[in-house]
Design a protein around this motif. Structure first.
Motif, PDB file in Angstrom:
ATOM      1  N   VAL A 221       0.802  -1.234   0.000  1.00  0.00           N
ATOM      2  CA  VAL A 221       0.000   0.000   0.000  1.00  0.00           C
ATOM      3  C   VAL A 221       0.838   1.290   0.000  1.00  0.00           C
ATOM      4  CG1 VAL A 221      -0.526   0.153   2.497  1.00  0.00           C
ATOM      5  CG2 VAL A 221      -2.148   1.053   0.835  1.00  0.00           C
ATOM      6  N   PRO A 222       1.945   1.363   0.743  1.00  0.00           N
ATOM      7  CA  PRO A 222       2.693   2.631   0.678  1.00  0.00           C
ATOM      8  C   PRO A 222       3.230   2.927  -0.725  1.00  0.00           C
ATOM      9  CG  PRO A 222       3.438   1.293   2.528  1.00  0.00           C
ATOM     10  CD  PRO A 222       2.579   0.419   1.681  1.00  0.00           C
ATOM     11  N   TYR A 223       3.473   1.875  -1.504  1.00  0.00           N
ATOM     12  CA  TYR A 223       4.049   2.071  -2.839  1.00  0.00           C
ATOM     13  C   TYR A 223       3.003   2.332  -3.907  1.00  0.00           C
ATOM     14  CZ  TYR A 223       8.583   0.387  -1.204  1.00  0.00           C
ATOM     15  OH  TYR A 223       9.769   0.251  -0.547  1.00  0.00           O
ATOM     16  N   GLY A 225      -0.632   2.328  -3.462  1.00  0.00           N
ATOM     17  CA  GLY A 225      -1.965   2.802  -3.109  1.00  0.00           C
ATOM     18  C   GLY A 225      -2.945   1.668  -2.833  1.00  0.00           C
TER      19      GLY A 225
END
Lengths: 242, 216
Positions: A221-223, A225
């Motif tokens: 998710v941090p990379y 979305g």
């Protein structure tokens, strides 16, 4: 009279690869005069000592185990031990390094498979969780016991962590999706470490593979979305059920 | 205790106003500092009572007047630092009971500042405590997660993407890698990351990134 076939060697020389990773009996030298090349004997001794220290440290804890315990588990003499290692810590660190190499190789192989970046990252995570789940002694040594070694432990932890997360740097969408988070790899992989740590500390290492869907999401998710991370989580959920 | 007509009553004993009490408290604080220093240098298992006694310039007998053993002293040191962190966090919250992205930010900033200001204690709590006993970490983890859960209740949008239980672990790993790399004085620069980590489970990716970037 003797030949190399006298040794029942496991497929991997380290003896720490497969499901029955730490079965020392797989790597026994014949007793007495065996006429084996000295180099082979030496290598076998070293590897049996490494396998033994992992087993003993997982059983008794690194701090509580002694060189004598390692010798007994390995079936190797004290003199031979000190030919290979200067002390218990030296032997234990060498074993940890070997395990990190092994994990790094597995992660690297999974990453080389064809497919989208998110898919390959999921496969790396699956390989890591599966390996640890089937080798609870290895998981305990790498995640918990390694921390108790002394000042060198935290330095090693940092090195290991950055080695294992280096692949995340290849994310093709990184620059667009998460500007302003220079430690994005730590943030992403930190969730994986935290999830694994909780399972191993509570003695539920065998359940690690169940974490695959959620940890896939947390890692991605941090990379990429929410949408792309959720899609990969759904694939992981199917994979886990299969 | 001896029965002395001059001795203070029970209530007075709790407030250290007599020189004797002040002396004892100062002694204990010296022991706690010595413990943190020694743990940072040689880890808990490598620390001996002799190290603590030497660092604190007290006698062995004085040490045992305060603590039964090394572990008890370690627990007292981590507890005292946790109290300090909690106090700094409370002080930093502008809105009292209200948890919103701004109060999360000021609390995270206060915690990072305090960790950076006390490197020995930071090392002891973040790196050493899990090695001594994972139970210690569970205690302070639950504390942090409770605070985050309270924040979730007041948050308007709820996202069920990222697991709040893992937020603490993310933050701990990040801080630990900085400490291990000898970058303790750079901890305050992790504010955007910690804001992102804390808000991701509640605001989702977009909202958490937006809040994190306010700090850049």
């Amino acid at each position: 009279m003797s030949s190399r076939s006298d040794i029942e060697a496991p497929s991997s020389p380290s003896g720490l690869d497969g499901g029955s990773a730490l079965d020392l009996h797989l790597w026994k030298l014949p007793r007495g005069r065996h006429g084996l090349p000295a180099e082979l004997v030496t290598r076998s001794q070293r590897e049996r000592l490494l396998a033994a220290v992992v087993q003993v440290a997982a059983d008794k804890g690194y701090l509580a185990c002694s060189v004598a315990d390692i010798l007994k588990a390995a079936g190797v003499g004290r003199e031979s031990f000190y030919r290979h290692f200067s002390d218990k810590e030296d032997c234990f660190i060498a074993a940890n390094d070997m395990l990190v190499d092994n994990l790094e190789r597995r992660v690297g192989e999974a990453y080389e498979e064809p497919g989208a970046w998110t898919e390959r990252v999921r496969c790396c995570l699956a390989a890591t969780l599966a390996w640890l789940a089937t080798n609870p002694d290895v998981a305990r040594v790498m995640i918990i016991e390694m921390g108790t070694v002394g000042p060198i432990a935290s330095v090693r932890f940092e090195q290991t962590f950055s080695r294992l997360t280096a692949l995340l740097g290849d994310c093709p969408d990184l620059v667009e999706s998460a500007p302003g988070l220079p430690n994005i790899a730590s943030i992403a992989a930190g969730a994986v470490f935290a999830g694994v740590y909780d399972k191993v500390v509570s003695g539920n290492t065998a359940e690690l593979a169940e974490l695959l869907p959620q940890l896939t999401y947390e890692l991605l998710v941090p990379y990429v979305g929410e949408e792309a991370a959720s899609a990969e989580r759904a694939v992981a959920a199917e994979q886990t059920e299969a | 205790m001896t029965k002395d007509p001059e001795s203070p009553g029970e209530a007075d004993v709790l407030t250290p106003t007599t020189p004797l009490d002040i002396g004892a408290r100062a002694q204990e604080e010296r022991i706690l500092r010595a413990m943190a220093k020694s743990c940072a240098e040689k880890t808990f298992s490598g620390t001996t009572i002799a190290d603590i006694v030497g660092n604190a310039s007290i006698s062995r007998a004085t040490f045992y007047k305060h603590f039964a053993n090394k572990r008890e002293c370690f627990d007292a040191t981590t507890d005292a630092f946790l109290t300090e962190l909690r106090f700094a966090a409370q002080e930093a919250r502008p809105g009292g009971e209200q948890w919103d992205p701004d109060s999360i930010r000021t609390v995270m900033a206060a915690i990072l500042q305090l960790l950076a200001a006390k490197p020995d204690h930071a090392q002891m709590l973040v790196v050493e405590a899990p090695n001594v006993d994972p139970e210690i970490v569970r205690r302070y983890r639950d504390l942090v997660i409770e605070a985050l859960k309270a924040q979730r209740q007041t948050a308007k949008a709820t996202h069920d993407g990222a697991d709040p239980e893992l937020a603490f672990g993310r933050a701990k790993v990040l801080v630990a890698t900085y400490l291990s790399a000898g970058k303790v004085e750079q901890l305050p620069s992790l504010l955007p990351e910690l804001v992102y980590i804390a808000l991701l489970p509640y605001l989702g990716q977009e909202g958490a990134l937006e809040q994190a970037q306010l700090d850049r």
